[in-house]
Write an enzyme that holds these catalytic residues in place. Structure first.
Site, PDB file in Angstrom:
ATOM      1  N   ASP A  33       3.680   5.128  15.664  1.00  0.00           N
ATOM      2  CA  ASP A  33       4.760   4.390  16.322  1.00  0.00           C
ATOM      3  C   ASP A  33       5.145   3.152  15.523  1.00  0.00           C
ATOM      4  O   ASP A  33       6.315   2.883  15.277  1.00  0.00           O
ATOM      5  CB  ASP A  33       4.357   4.015  17.768  1.00  0.00           C
ATOM      6  CG  ASP A  33       2.981   3.342  17.851  1.00  0.00           C
ATOM      7  OD1 ASP A  33       2.307   3.180  16.808  1.00  0.00           O
ATOM      8  OD2 ASP A  33       2.568   2.983  18.968  1.00  0.00           O
ATOM      9  N   ASP A  62       1.630  -2.304  11.654  1.00  0.00           N
ATOM     10  CA  ASP A  62       1.583  -3.761  11.793  1.00  0.00           C
ATOM     11  C   ASP A  62       0.740  -4.296  10.628  1.00  0.00           C
ATOM     12  O   ASP A  62       1.236  -4.447   9.517  1.00  0.00           O
ATOM     13  CB  ASP A  62       0.974  -4.042  13.175  1.00  0.00           C
ATOM     14  CG  ASP A  62       1.006  -5.490  13.589  1.00  0.00           C
ATOM     15  OD1 ASP A  62       1.915  -6.203  13.179  1.00  0.00           O
ATOM     16  OD2 ASP A  62       0.114  -5.914  14.351  1.00  0.00           O
ATOM     17  N   PHE A 105       6.211  -8.821  19.366  1.00  0.00           N
ATOM     18  CA  PHE A 105       5.482  -7.747  20.045  1.00  0.00           C
ATOM     19  C   PHE A 105       6.479  -6.937  20.875  1.00  0.00           C
ATOM     20  O   PHE A 105       7.136  -7.467  21.764  1.00  0.00           O
ATOM     21  CB  PHE A 105       4.383  -8.317  20.941  1.00  0.00           C
ATOM     22  CG  PHE A 105       3.470  -7.252  21.468  1.00  0.00           C
ATOM     23  CD1 PHE A 105       2.439  -6.759  20.680  1.00  0.00           C
ATOM     24  CD2 PHE A 105       3.665  -6.719  22.733  1.00  0.00           C
ATOM     25  CE1 PHE A 105       1.602  -5.759  21.161  1.00  0.00           C
ATOM     26  CE2 PHE A 105       2.843  -5.713  23.222  1.00  0.00           C
ATOM     27  CZ  PHE A 105       1.814  -5.232  22.424  1.00  0.00           C
ATOM     28  N   ARG A 123       5.836   2.258  28.494  1.00  0.00           N
ATOM     29  CA  ARG A 123       6.010   3.364  27.539  1.00  0.00           C
ATOM     30  C   ARG A 123       7.261   4.180  27.838  1.00  0.00           C
ATOM     31  O   ARG A 123       7.816   4.841  26.983  1.00  0.00           O
ATOM     32  CB  ARG A 123       4.805   4.305  27.584  1.00  0.00           C
ATOM     33  CG  ARG A 123       3.500   3.678  27.106  1.00  0.00           C
ATOM     34  CD  ARG A 123       2.466   4.774  26.889  1.00  0.00           C
ATOM     35  NE  ARG A 123       1.107   4.261  26.783  1.00  0.00           N
ATOM     36  CZ  ARG A 123       0.535   3.822  25.672  1.00  0.00           C
ATOM     37  NH1 ARG A 123       1.216   3.792  24.543  1.00  0.00           N
ATOM     38  NH2 ARG A 123      -0.718   3.395  25.665  1.00  0.00           N
TER      39      ARG A 123
END
Ligand code: 5GP
Length: 180
Positions: free
Chosen positions: A99, A102, A151, A164
């Site tokens: 997904d 980072d 975030f 989600r």
């Protein structure tokens, strides 16, 4: 808009267009081959479900679950396999679907781990990338969007297992999210 959301970073349309683009590129690059698409649970599930329907070469799917974030928002660097693949990847063309990249620590671990299993090839497709946060030299082969150091939730990405199911990628309101 969901009441906890401060800002929509990527709309449903922007995401859909990018998924289509990525699917086309992947289909071109793997023309004549069969691939094994490996999703990293749980965040990549929504992206992967859409992506595979834009890939035209024959494919199989599998999943791995690794521990990364709990409620905290920083990667610990310690990665544990919670669910491994159901099948051997030896001699197969593996496309790892993530997904978001980072720090890159999760992906680095997965790459190191999967390469020991002798796949014919191993590539990475991520929907989102936060290049400013990188702590490793991992470079995704296919990258949807580079995003700022915020975030984000939605389209499979959670905060404390929530959000989600949002159709967009969004930033939470202050107070809905604690930094660690
Ligand atoms: P890394 O090991 O690259 O630091 O972290 C990768 C994992 O951290 C992602 O697969 C995802 O689960 C989580 N992560 C990193 N940034 C974000 C973010 O902005 N939002 C959410 N929901 N998860 C993130």
């Amino acid at each position: 808009m969901h009441p906890d959301i401060q800002e929509i970073l990527l709309t449903e349309e922007q995401i859909a267009q990018k998924v289509d683009e990525l699917g086309k590129r992947i289909s071109e690059d793997y023309r004549g081959y069969e691939i094994l698409v490996v999703g990293i649970l749980k965040g990549a599930v929504v992206f992967m479900a859409d992506l595979i329907r834009h890939i035209t070469v024959p494919l199989a799917i599998d999943f791995m679950a690794v521990s990364s974030y709990g409620k905290a928002s920083e990667s610990s660097g310690v990665v544990k396999i919670l669910k491994d693949l159901d099948q051997s990847i030896e001699g197969r063309h593996v496309l790892l679907v993530e997904d978001i990249v980072d720090s890159g620590l999760t992906l680095k671990y997965m790459l190191d781990n999967l390469s020991t299993r002798k796949p014919a090839s191993l590539k990475i497709c991520t929907l989102l990338d936060k290049p400013s946060r990188r702590k490793t030299d991992v470079v995704p082969d296919y990258n949807g969007f580079a995003i700022p150091d915020k975030f984000v939730v939605g389209y499979g990405l959670d905060y404390g297992e929530q959000y989600r199911n949002l159709r967009e990628i969004a930033v939470l309101k202050p107070g809905k999210y604690s930094n660690g």
